[in-house]
Design a protein around this motif. Structure first.
Motif, PDB file in Angstrom:
ATOM      1  N   UNK A  15      47.204 -26.395  46.991  1.00 52.43           N
ATOM      2  CA  UNK A  15      46.516 -25.396  46.179  1.00 52.43           C
ATOM      3  C   UNK A  15      46.173 -24.180  47.033  1.00 52.43           C
ATOM      4  N   UNK A  16      45.677 -23.127  46.401  1.00 54.86           N
ATOM      5  CA  UNK A  16      45.362 -21.899  47.124  1.00 54.86           C
ATOM      6  C   UNK A  16      44.298 -22.108  48.201  1.00 54.86           C
ATOM      7  N   UNK A  17      43.399 -23.081  47.996  1.00 53.33           N
ATOM      8  CA  UNK A  17      42.353 -23.326  48.991  1.00 53.33           C
ATOM      9  C   UNK A  17      42.793 -24.307  50.071  1.00 53.33           C
ATOM     10  N   UNK A  71      54.233 -25.332  49.313  1.00 54.02           N
ATOM     11  CA  UNK A  71      54.460 -26.745  49.604  1.00 54.02           C
ATOM     12  C   UNK A  71      55.192 -26.876  50.925  1.00 54.02           C
ATOM     13  N   UNK A  72      55.081 -28.059  51.521  1.00 51.80           N
ATOM     14  CA  UNK A  72      55.910 -28.339  52.691  1.00 51.80           C
ATOM     15  C   UNK A  72      56.712 -29.601  52.433  1.00 51.80           C
ATOM     16  N   UNK A  73      57.896 -29.639  53.030  1.00 55.48           N
ATOM     17  CA  UNK A  73      58.870 -30.699  52.796  1.00 55.48           C
ATOM     18  C   UNK A  73      59.275 -31.312  54.133  1.00 55.48           C
ATOM     19  N   UNK A  74      59.268 -32.624  54.199  1.00 54.37           N
ATOM     20  CA  UNK A  74      59.711 -33.354  55.382  1.00 54.37           C
ATOM     21  C   UNK A  74      60.888 -34.226  54.964  1.00 54.37           C
ATOM     22  N   UNK A  75      61.968 -34.189  55.725  1.00 53.41           N
ATOM     23  CA  UNK A  75      63.143 -34.976  55.363  1.00 53.41           C
ATOM     24  C   UNK A  75      63.816 -35.573  56.583  1.00 53.41           C
ATOM     25  N   UNK A  76      64.524 -36.653  56.372  1.00 51.54           N
ATOM     26  CA  UNK A  76      65.314 -37.272  57.434  1.00 51.54           C
ATOM     27  C   UNK A  76      66.660 -37.692  56.865  1.00 51.54           C
ATOM     28  N   UNK A 113      45.187 -30.633  48.498  1.00 45.07           N
ATOM     29  CA  UNK A 113      46.449 -31.222  48.051  1.00 45.07           C
ATOM     30  C   UNK A 113      46.552 -31.196  46.533  1.00 45.07           C
ATOM     31  N   UNK A 114      47.682 -30.717  46.024  1.00 44.14           N
ATOM     32  CA  UNK A 114      47.924 -30.700  44.576  1.00 44.14           C
ATOM     33  C   UNK A 114      48.730 -31.912  44.135  1.00 44.14           C
ATOM     34  N   UNK A 115      49.668 -32.381  44.958  1.00 45.24           N
ATOM     35  CA  UNK A 115      50.476 -33.538  44.585  1.00 45.24           C
ATOM     36  C   UNK A 115      51.450 -33.918  45.673  1.00 45.24           C
ATOM     37  N   UNK A 116      51.884 -35.186  45.627  1.00 41.70           N
ATOM     38  CA  UNK A 116      52.860 -35.717  46.578  1.00 41.70           C
ATOM     39  C   UNK A 116      54.063 -36.227  45.812  1.00 41.70           C
ATOM     40  N   UNK A 117      55.222 -36.154  46.473  1.00 42.00           N
ATOM     41  CA  UNK A 117      56.437 -36.631  45.814  1.00 42.00           C
ATOM     42  C   UNK A 117      57.436 -37.089  46.874  1.00 42.00           C
TER      43      UNK A 117
END
Length: 211
Positions: free
Chosen positions: A150-152, A126-131, A155-159
């Motif tokens: 996912x492995x391919x 996953x990657x995370x963006x924050x401010x 996108x698996x999900x957003x939060x």
């Protein structure tokens, strides 16, 4: 369905979850500008009527200021497996790489933006963006976004997540709110105490606030 969850759902009961963590962290800043840190955590987890305790460690490396940018790397979740009765769950080992950029907006306001890429042992990357907006090194407001892949590469999900922090002397008080798709939202409260003097330009953010 493990850990007795089937019975809870069959009876229409809510399955609650709570964690309690106590951590001790040590760090050293080298003359070259690099910083190295380690953290040891003891925790107690409650999942429904099941309980388990354990310990974990983390190691991290941070570069010096490079025109407002900093690079960091960490290994988190080092430790033995966690056991709920006869069910054993490996420690959530994960590798984290990130970059942060800090800007003095005006007066005593400062903005920090960060981007992390996380590779866990037992889940999708996953990657995370924050401010974070900080005032006078005392008050901070935060917002974050996480996307799981996912492995391919799809996108698996957003939060999204939100948080705030307040510093009073050597104490830091933090709160984070993280909505969940299939569960109740997570509320995280933390109190941190520093054994060394805190510099005026040090962020009040704590690791994992917007994970």
């Amino acid at each position: 369905p493990q850990l007795g969850a089937v019975g809870a759902f069959a009876l229409g009961e809510r399955l609650g979850a709570r964690d309690l963590h106590f951590s001790l962290g040590l760090g050293h800043h080298f003359a070259s500008g690099f910083s190295f840190g380690a953290r040891f955590t003891v925790f107690h987890k409650i999942l429904g009527w099941e309980r388990a305790s354990g310990m974990q460690g983390s190691l991290g490396l941070l570069t010096g200021d490079m025109g407002g940018f900093r690079l960091g790397a960490a290994v988190q979740g080092l430790g033995p497996a966690l056991r709920f009765r006869e069910v054993e769950d490996p420690a959530p080992l994960r590798y984290r790489l990130g970059v942060a950029h800090t800007v003095d907006v005006s007066g005593q306001f400062r903005m920090q933006n960060s981007l992390d890429f996380v590779i866990p042992r037992d889940n999708y990357a996953s990657f995370h963006v924050g401010t974070e907006w900080e005032y006078a090194g005392i008050l901070a407001l935060r917002a974050g976004y996480r996307r799981s892949l996912l492995d391919d590469g799809s996108v698996d999900g957003d939060r999204f997540s939100y948080g705030a922090g307040f510093r009073l002397g050597e104490y830091r008080f933090d709160y984070a709110y993280s909505p969940k798709d299939d569960f109740d939202p997570v509320h995280r409260f933390s109190v941190n105490f520093s054994l060394a003097p805190v510099s005026a330009n040090r962020s009040v953010a704590t690791e994992g606030d917007l994970a």
